[in-house]
Design a protein around this motif. Structure first.
Motif, short mmCIF file in Angstrom:
data_model
loop_
_atom_site.label_atom_id
_atom_site.label_comp_id
_atom_site.label_asym_id
_atom_site.label_seq_id
_atom_site.Cartn_x
_atom_site.Cartn_y
_atom_site.Cartn_z
N ILE A 1 41.44 3.60 21.96
CA ILE A 1 41.43 2.89 23.29
C ILE A 1 43.16 2.78 23.45
O ILE A 1 43.33 2.57 24.86
CB ILE A 1 40.57 1.77 22.88
N GLY A 2 43.81 2.12 22.59
CA GLY A 2 45.21 1.80 23.04
C GLY A 2 45.84 3.19 23.46
O GLY A 2 46.56 2.85 24.94
N GLN A 3 45.67 4.15 23.21
CA GLN A 3 46.22 5.33 23.69
C GLN A 3 45.80 5.71 24.93
O GLN A 3 46.56 5.99 26.08
CB GLN A 3 46.19 6.62 22.82
N MET A 4 44.54 5.77 25.42
CA MET A 4 44.00 5.77 26.51
C MET A 4 44.42 4.84 27.74
O MET A 4 44.53 5.11 29.03
CB MET A 4 42.47 6.00 26.48
N ILE A 5 44.58 3.44 27.34
CA ILE A 5 45.04 2.33 28.25
C ILE A 5 46.29 2.82 28.58
O ILE A 5 46.72 2.87 29.80
CB ILE A 5 45.08 1.07 27.45
N SER B 1 35.27 6.41 31.16
CA SER B 1 33.79 6.27 30.70
C SER B 1 34.04 6.03 28.81
O SER B 1 33.36 5.33 28.38
CB SER B 1 32.96 7.55 30.97
N MET B 2 35.20 6.86 28.41
CA MET B 2 35.12 6.60 26.97
C MET B 2 35.69 5.16 26.52
O MET B 2 35.23 5.05 25.40
CB MET B 2 36.21 7.73 26.55
N MET B 3 36.46 4.60 27.15
CA MET B 3 36.89 3.28 26.80
C MET B 3 35.76 2.27 26.47
O MET B 3 35.54 1.80 25.20
CB MET B 3 38.14 2.90 27.73
N PRO B 4 34.60 2.30 27.55
CA PRO B 4 33.69 1.19 27.12
C PRO B 4 32.91 1.86 25.86
O PRO B 4 32.39 1.11 25.32
CB PRO B 4 32.89 1.11 28.46
N MET C 1 40.33 -3.06 31.38
CA MET C 1 41.18 -3.09 30.34
C MET C 1 41.10 -4.29 29.53
O MET C 1 41.29 -4.39 28.39
CB MET C 1 42.58 -2.90 31.17
N CYS C 2 40.89 -5.47 30.27
CA CYS C 2 40.70 -6.62 29.26
C CYS C 2 39.60 -6.68 28.44
O CYS C 2 39.88 -7.34 27.21
CB CYS C 2 40.82 -7.98 30.22
N ARG C 3 38.53 -6.22 28.81
CA ARG C 3 37.05 -6.19 27.91
C ARG C 3 37.53 -5.16 26.73
O ARG C 3 37.21 -5.35 25.67
CB ARG C 3 35.88 -5.60 28.64
N SER D 1 26.45 0.31 30.64
CA SER D 1 27.77 0.20 30.02
C SER D 1 28.78 0.63 31.08
O SER D 1 29.83 0.53 30.60
CB SER D 1 27.68 0.86 28.68
N GLY D 2 28.46 1.19 32.15
CA GLY D 2 29.24 1.65 33.13
C GLY D 2 29.69 3.22 32.75
O GLY D 2 30.77 3.31 32.90
N MET D 3 29.09 3.98 31.76
CA MET D 3 29.51 5.27 31.47
C MET D 3 28.74 6.30 32.19
O MET D 3 27.66 5.98 32.71
CB MET D 3 29.35 5.28 29.95
N LEU D 4 29.56 7.33 32.19
CA LEU D 4 28.70 8.34 32.96
C LEU D 4 28.09 9.30 32.06
O LEU D 4 28.63 9.65 30.87
CB LEU D 4 29.84 9.27 33.55
N MET D 5 26.93 10.01 32.28
CA MET D 5 26.45 11.06 31.23
C MET D 5 27.24 12.28 31.55
O MET D 5 28.09 12.43 32.35
CB MET D 5 25.07 11.35 31.89
N PRO D 6 27.32 13.41 30.41
CA PRO D 6 27.98 14.58 30.51
C PRO D 6 28.02 15.12 31.62
O PRO D 6 28.94 15.53 32.18
CB PRO D 6 27.78 15.11 29.24
#
Length: 198
Positions: free
Chosen positions: A183-187, A144-147, A6-8, A123-128
């Motif tokens: 990002i704000g909405q997802m947080i 996954s979408m935030m980063p 979240m901080c990142r 980046s810590g994201m998942l492939m689809p």
């Protein structure tokens, strides 16, 4: 969500907004990775590259679109599925804009259609396909979408400051504004739905 994630995300949004404040005229000095400003993928021979920005953002948007399709099809939270639908529409439109910009300024509309698997994983994201297999697709999509959005904001902030092409700067500003808001909405949703759950 872990507090570091979240901080990142919040830090990236803040830095992008700061980078976009004031004069939008491009800076003329070169930018190497050594100065800590330009993401490596936007640097060619030590300088920021508009063509590289177009290519990388198009591939980045295509990956976001594919992730959003998974959420749209498999997610259970209506608000998040609606956001995914909006992402698909917006980012497909921006891919078309990026292709047109590349044709106008570099003589070809060809752009990459995919980020590499290593870029996603680093980046810590998942492939689809990995996202589709998660037990809670909604939570995995947010995480996954935030980063992923943070990466787009970082690239767009560089283009906003360095590009000599007005249309690219305009598009970059729009990407920063839209994806920072998302990002704000997802947080907010992640906090409401999952609390401090990692």
């Amino acid at each position: 969500m872990s507090s570091p994630m979240m901080c990142r995300a919040l830090a990236v949004v803040f830095l992008a907004v700061v980078a976009g404040c004031g004069d939008d005229e491009p800076s003329s000095h070169s930018m190497s990775m050594g100065d800590g400003v330009a993401p490596e993928q936007l640097v060619v021979d030590g300088n920021y590259s508009d063509e590289r920005f177009i290519d990388m953002m198009a591939a980045h948007h295509q990956m976001a679109t594919e992730m959003a399709i998974v959420e749209e099809q498999r997610g259970t939270r209506q608000e998040l599925r609606a956001l995914a639908t909006k992402m698909i529409q917006d980012q497909r439109q921006e891919i078309d804009e990026l292709k047109a910009l590349k044709q106008a300024h570099f003589g070809s509309s060809d752009v990459p259609t995919m980020m590499s698997e290593s870029e996603m994983q680093n980046s810590g994201m998942l492939m689809p396909n990995e996202l589709a297999q998660q037990p809670d697709v909604d939570k995995a999509f947010i995480d996954s979408m935030m980063p992923h959005h943070s990466g787009a904001i970082q690239m767009a902030a560089v283009a906003l400051r360095r590009s000599s092409i007005a249309e690219i700067r305009t598009l970059a500003r729009r990407i920063i504004d839209a994806q920072a808001e998302e990002i704000g909405q997802m947080i907010a949703w992640r906090k409401a739905w999952y609390g401090s759950q990692p």
